[in-house]
Design a protein around this motif. Structure first.
Motif, PDB file in Angstrom:
ATOM      1  N   ASP A 269       0.851  -1.236  -0.049  1.00  0.00           N
ATOM      2  CA  ASP A 269       0.008   0.039   0.064  1.00  0.00           C
ATOM      3  C   ASP A 269       0.874   1.322  -0.045  1.00  0.00           C
ATOM      4  O   ASP A 269       0.581   2.149  -0.673  1.00  0.00           O
ATOM      5  N   GLN A 270       1.994   1.054   0.768  1.00  0.00           N
ATOM      6  CA  GLN A 270       2.852   2.376   0.847  1.00  0.00           C
ATOM      7  C   GLN A 270       3.556   2.554  -0.673  1.00  0.00           C
ATOM      8  O   GLN A 270       4.008   3.703  -1.013  1.00  0.00           O
ATOM      9  N   ARG A 272       2.296   1.967  -3.391  1.00  0.00           N
ATOM     10  CA  ARG A 272       1.019   2.649  -4.188  1.00  0.00           C
ATOM     11  C   ARG A 272       0.956   3.966  -3.870  1.00  0.00           C
ATOM     12  O   ARG A 272       0.901   5.041  -4.603  1.00  0.00           O
ATOM     13  N   GLU A 273       1.059   4.347  -2.814  1.00  0.00           N
ATOM     14  CA  GLU A 273       0.991   5.812  -2.086  1.00  0.00           C
ATOM     15  C   GLU A 273       2.269   6.641  -2.951  1.00  0.00           C
ATOM     16  O   GLU A 273       2.023   7.829  -3.183  1.00  0.00           O
ATOM     17  N   ALA A 312       4.890  -3.019  -7.057  1.00  0.00           N
ATOM     18  CA  ALA A 312       3.886  -2.514  -7.148  1.00  0.00           C
ATOM     19  C   ALA A 312       4.025  -1.118  -7.758  1.00  0.00           C
ATOM     20  O   ALA A 312       3.388  -0.443  -8.354  1.00  0.00           O
TER      21      ALA A 312
END
Ligand code: SF4
Length: 355
Positions: A269-270, A272-273, A312
């Motif tokens: 997720d990080q 992607r951020e 990612a």
């Protein structure tokens, strides 16, 4: 007592003025400069008159750096140096063997005041700035040692924040890229910063297209503040705006360094951020599997986390590579050789380590 002049820190015209002020003809400067380029000391300068050498020894320093220890990796030939400098100070340097040539990593300060949580160089704070002549001296010394090969690339990624020592680092860059010096092209030099926007914009205007390598290490301000005190003063938005300006002015892509730390910044997720922040920018992300930093209780991300993070980023269109670990048998985190030496000075040593 007057401080001695550091001759490797002078340009050729400055050296000419210096020898003329000693009552010597200007051409002596070229002779001295040729020796300095070879990392030589006064004892090597056999084509200079003894009387001039006596005067020079009293007023100047030809080689401000000496090697206290040298370790060589048996895995990939990486060499780690501990240099001794004036004032009983020590700094590290690393010589790495890449396909694109020998790459020398140099320090720009003794210690560092930036306080990054994953970095051993900052544990004792900053003791002093390095002078341009000291950085040139270390480069010429290593270049001399690696003959018949030569140093092809330089990265300013050792201890210190280069842009916190702006004037001396800029002087170093001008000297090391000069045809009168080691003549290393600006495009073969990388400068690593924790992100000082004003100095980054200033550097962009100097006409030296060095690669800017920005220690980002976080996908947002919260994580970055946990890892890097500078993030309390400079937000990601401010930093990334300066990066965009640097890329636009120099037409060089900015490289983001991102040390992957288990449980801190390595989740998908990080990634992607992070990708959302970097979208559309001329940039590349260099993922670094962190060495454990026991002093700070930080642990390396697992190989699965590293692979997932990279994937990612790439899925989101951000170019990313995982930095190959160099000298794994000798390095540890940056600053650890110096830290070991300070705990237990053993004098000059040469060590070849086994995996
Ligand atoms: S990572 Fe660089 S800027 Fe940060 S404390 Fe270490 S040497 Fe200083």
């Amino acid at each position: 007592m007057m401080e001695k002049a550091l001759l490797p820190g002078l340009t050729l015209p400055e050296l000419e003025n210096y020898v003329k002020a000693l009552g010597e003809p200007g051409y002596r400067a070229r002779q001295i400069s040729e020796w300095l380029k070879k990392g030589a000391g006064f004892e090597d300068m056999r084509n200079l008159p003894g009387s001039l050498l006596d005067v020079l020894r009293g007023s100047a320093i030809a080689q401000p750096a000496s090697i206290l220890s040298r370790q060589r990796s048996r895995i990939d030939g990486t060499e780690k140096y501990l240099f001794s400098l004036q004032g009983d100070h020590t700094v590290e340097g690393v010589l790495m063997r890449y396909r694109h040539g020998l790459t020398l990593c140099l320090s720009t300060q003794v210690g560092c005041r930036m306080g990054c949580a994953f970095c051993a160089s900052t544990l004792g704070g900053k003791l002093r700035d390095l002078r341009a002549g000291e950085m040139v001296g270390m480069a010429t010394l290593i270049n001399r040692l690696c003959q018949p090969e030569r140093v092809h690339n330089i990265v300013l990624m050792g201890s210190g924040e280069p842009l916190d020592n702006y004037d001396e680092v800029l002087r170093f860059l001008n000297l090391i890229t000069s045809p009168d010096g080691l003549n290393i092209g600006a495009r073969r030099i990388s400068l690593s910063t924790c992100g000082l926007p004003e100095e980054m914009r200033r550097l962009a205007r100097e006409g030296l297209p060095v690669t800017l390598s920005v220690s980002l290490h976080a996908p947002n301000d919260t994580v970055r503040r946990f890892l890097m005190p500078i993030a309390h003063r400079v937000s990601m938005a401010q930093l990334l705006s300066a990066c965009r300006d640097y890329a636009q002015v120099t037409r060089r892509r900015v490289v983001f360094e991102y040390a992957l730390i288990h449980g801190v910044n390595a989740a998908v997720d990080q990634a992607r951020e992070l990708a959302r922040h970097l979208a559309g920018m001329l940039c590349h992300v260099n993922l670094i599997p962190l060495n454990d930093v026991p002093e700070r209780d930080l642990r390396a991300a697992t190989p699965q986390e590293v692979a997932g993070f990279r994937q990612a980023l790439e899925n989101a269109g951000i170019s990313a590579t995982v930095r190959r670990e160099m000298g794994a048998d000798i390095s540890g985190a940056c600053g650890q050789l110096r830290a070991q030496y300070l705990k237990n000075p053993v004098g000059p040593m040469w060590k070849e380590t086994s995996p």
